[in-house]
Design a protein around this motif. Structure first.
Motif, PDB file in Angstrom:
ATOM      1  N   ALA A  84       0.763  -1.114  -0.033  1.00  0.00           N
ATOM      2  CA  ALA A  84       0.076  -0.076   0.152  1.00  0.00           C
ATOM      3  C   ALA A  84       0.891   1.171  -0.226  1.00  0.00           C
ATOM      4  O   ALA A  84       0.498   2.252  -0.612  1.00  0.00           O
ATOM      5  N   PHE A  85       2.090   1.239   0.622  1.00  0.00           N
ATOM      6  CA  PHE A  85       2.949   2.485   0.801  1.00  0.00           C
ATOM      7  C   PHE A  85       4.163   2.221   0.069  1.00  0.00           C
ATOM      8  O   PHE A  85       4.987   3.203   0.104  1.00  0.00           O
ATOM      9  N   ASP A  86       4.419   1.051  -0.718  1.00  0.00           N
ATOM     10  CA  ASP A  86       5.598   1.161  -1.745  1.00  0.00           C
ATOM     11  C   ASP A  86       6.685   0.797  -0.954  1.00  0.00           C
ATOM     12  O   ASP A  86       7.661   1.686  -1.114  1.00  0.00           O
ATOM     13  N   ILE A  87       6.893   0.205   0.278  1.00  0.00           N
ATOM     14  CA  ILE A  87       7.981   0.095   1.262  1.00  0.00           C
ATOM     15  C   ILE A  87       8.834  -1.106   0.429  1.00  0.00           C
ATOM     16  O   ILE A  87       8.691  -2.463   0.674  1.00  0.00           O
ATOM     17  N   LYS A  88       9.999  -0.698  -0.268  1.00  0.00           N
ATOM     18  CA  LYS A  88      10.611  -1.542  -1.003  1.00  0.00           C
ATOM     19  C   LYS A  88      12.231  -1.596  -0.659  1.00  0.00           C
ATOM     20  O   LYS A  88      12.671  -0.439  -0.148  1.00  0.00           O
ATOM     21  N   TYR A  89      13.009  -2.695  -0.823  1.00  0.00           N
ATOM     22  CA  TYR A  89      14.354  -2.401  -0.451  1.00  0.00           C
ATOM     23  C   TYR A  89      15.184  -3.476  -1.407  1.00  0.00           C
ATOM     24  O   TYR A  89      14.466  -4.313  -2.310  1.00  0.00           O
ATOM     25  N   LEU A  90      16.501  -2.917  -2.007  1.00  0.00           N
ATOM     26  CA  LEU A  90      17.105  -3.884  -2.760  1.00  0.00           C
ATOM     27  C   LEU A  90      17.853  -4.738  -1.932  1.00  0.00           C
ATOM     28  O   LEU A  90      18.534  -4.461  -0.770  1.00  0.00           O
ATOM     29  N   ASP A  91      17.630  -6.125  -2.305  1.00  0.00           N
ATOM     30  CA  ASP A  91      18.108  -7.269  -1.815  1.00  0.00           C
ATOM     31  C   ASP A  91      19.535  -7.461  -2.059  1.00  0.00           C
ATOM     32  O   ASP A  91      20.196  -6.589  -2.890  1.00  0.00           O
ATOM     33  N   GLU A  92      20.355  -8.408  -1.614  1.00  0.00           N
ATOM     34  CA  GLU A  92      21.710  -8.711  -1.859  1.00  0.00           C
ATOM     35  C   GLU A  92      21.893  -9.070  -3.367  1.00  0.00           C
ATOM     36  O   GLU A  92      22.974  -9.069  -3.814  1.00  0.00           O
TER      37      GLU A  92
END
Length: 478
Positions: free
Chosen positions: A237-245
């Motif tokens: 809903a809030f576009d909480i993303k991260y770049l993984d390894e």
């Protein structure tokens, strides 16, 4: 002190309100549904906060603060969340004398505003896990309110965490449930059942909700703390993303968990008696009150000299108060401190001075059985031992009470009787319709599905008779 607390057996609801007000914990606000927490009540809440905050920090969490006002559009981003909370929202439409471009919601809970900020703060797997708690007030527009238990505005803590994997988030959810359980048992002296909420009882927007449930003195349940696995609902809903390894974008997995001033209500209802509050020593604002007794000015001087010596002995290890007020009889003072729940009273009169002793009176054992003399020598150690014994006795008594009113009914008739007098620990088929019918017919809800289940065991649903793989705790609740 002329007005007495309504006996619990006469009117439990009135007893509760009497205790809250007469023990100086809280009073009614001019705004319907709100309360003013008085110094004695707030000191109790501060001790609850301290016990929890220490545990949070020991598990790697840090405190922050997020805004009271949340854009209405944020609440609307998560469909289940808005549906669950919309009847309780307080919405601001005018600010500074002008119509706002977008209405603002007065914080009912903070998943949305925190989700918005986490989307800004989290970029890489190196930013995870993000473990934040806040101490705050929230507003939920309740129709039926009761001091501490259910108010329009209340104080609480809400933890919000973000993780790289579902497994890590689930581990966090259960870790914090254990923190709540440890606090309830070891600080509040309240036995609790750790369990999972049914689909109909879970938090709006959660994948799974967990709870600690306690039995009050009138046999009803009180949800005393909750911990929620939110999956990726708020992350998406809030576009909480991260770049993984592997340098690929992934949604985080989030949790939230909270415990409120409702815990103060639980402490009152689990431990209180017809004399008023009975506070567990670990949380009591005043753990020991010293009441000097004298008749003449000569006796007063001798007694107060010993009183000051005793106070000095105890000051560094316990929260102690000396009640040397003039114009009040010792009996009046005894009654007042019993009403306010002080765990241990020390009485010192002229004869005690002569014998180089004091008299200890335990709040958890009313009257003469709770009194005993103790020598001045080594008094600090004796007091610590007494407080530990009181803490332990309060927990054991509450546990015995709950166990005595938890039933394993053999049929639906026995089930009806059980939930009218406590908890029913019964098989449930897992069908929401079956659950709804039980609620309609008995006013009992599934308080939780205990985490501890007998492996491989099956039974017949207490309501419909179909095969069931889990047992649930049913009860009427606040």
């Amino acid at each position: 002190m002329a007005v007495k607390v309504t006996p619990r057996s006469e009117d439990y609801s009135r007893w509760y309100t009497d205790v809250v007000q007469m023990a100086d914990l809280a009073d009614y606000s001019p705004v319907k549904g709100c309360m003013v927490i008085k110094p004695h009540g707030y000191a109790l809440w501060e001790n609850v906060k301290a016990g929890l905050d220490r545990r949070f920090k020991e598990t790697g969490h840090v405190n922050a603060y997020f805004p009271l006002f949340i854009p209405l559009s944020f609440i609307e981003k998560e469909a289940e969340h808005v549906e669950g909370f919309s009847p309780e929202l307080a919405i601001v439409t005018i600010g500074g004398g002008k119509q706002l471009e977008e209405p603002l919601v007065v914080r009912p809970t903070s998943e949305t505003i925190i989700g918005h900020m986490y989307a800004k703060w989290i970029q890489s797997y190196r930013d995870l896990p993000l473990l934040i708690n806040q101490w705050a007030n929230v507003v939920r527009w309740e129709m039926r309110t009761r001091l501490f238990l259910r108010t329009t505005e209340f104080l609480w803590q809400e933890g919000h965490t973000a993780h790289a994997t579902a497994a890590e988030a689930q581990e966090e959810v259960l870790r914090m449930l254990d923190v709540y359980s440890d606090f309830a048992i070891n600080d509040a002296a309240i036995p609790v059942i750790r369990g999972r909420k049914s689909e109909s009882e879970k938090f709006a927007g959660a994948v799974t909700s967990y709870t600690i449930e306690a039995m009050m003195g009138d046999y009803k349940a009180l949800q005393s703390g909750t911990s929620h696995f939110l999956g990726q609902n708020f992350a998406k809903a809030f576009d909480i993303k991260y770049l993984d390894e592997n340098n690929e974008l992934q949604y985080v997995w989030t949790t939230s968990w909270g415990l409120s001033t409702r815990m103060v209500g639980a402490i009152i209802m689990v431990h209180g008696d017809d004399q008023g509050l009975v506070l567990p020593p670990k949380l009591a604002p005043i753990q020991v009150v010293i009441v000097p007794i004298w008749k003449s000015s000569a006796e007063k001087a001798r007694v107060l000299e010993v009183v000051r010596q005793v106070e000095a002995q105890l000051r560094d290890t316990v929260r102690v108060r000396v009640d040397d007020r003039e114009g009040y009889s010792p009996g009046w003072k005894f009654n007042e401190w019993e009403l306010r729940g002080v765990p241990l009273r020390i009485e010192i009169g002229p004869k005690d001075v002569e014998k180089e002793q004091v008299v200890l009176a335990r709040r958890d054992i009313p009257g003469r059985p709770g009194k005993r003399p103790a020598p001045l020598t080594g008094l600090a150690g004796t007091v610590q031992e007494s407080l530990a014994a009181i803490q332990d006795n309060m927990y054991r008594r509450a546990l015995d009470f709950r166990d005595a009113h938890t039933y394993d009914p053999g049929d639906y008739g026995e089930f009806r009787e059980a939930v009218a007098n406590g908890f029913a620990y019964s098989w449930w088929c897992g069908d929401g319709e079956c659950e709804a019918q039980i609620k309609e017919e008995t006013k009992a809800t599934i308080r939780c599905i205990p985490l501890e289940q007998e492996p491989g065991a099956t039974g017949k649903c207490i309501h419909c008779g179909r095969e069931a793989h889990e047992r649930a705790i049913f009860g009427r609740a606040y």
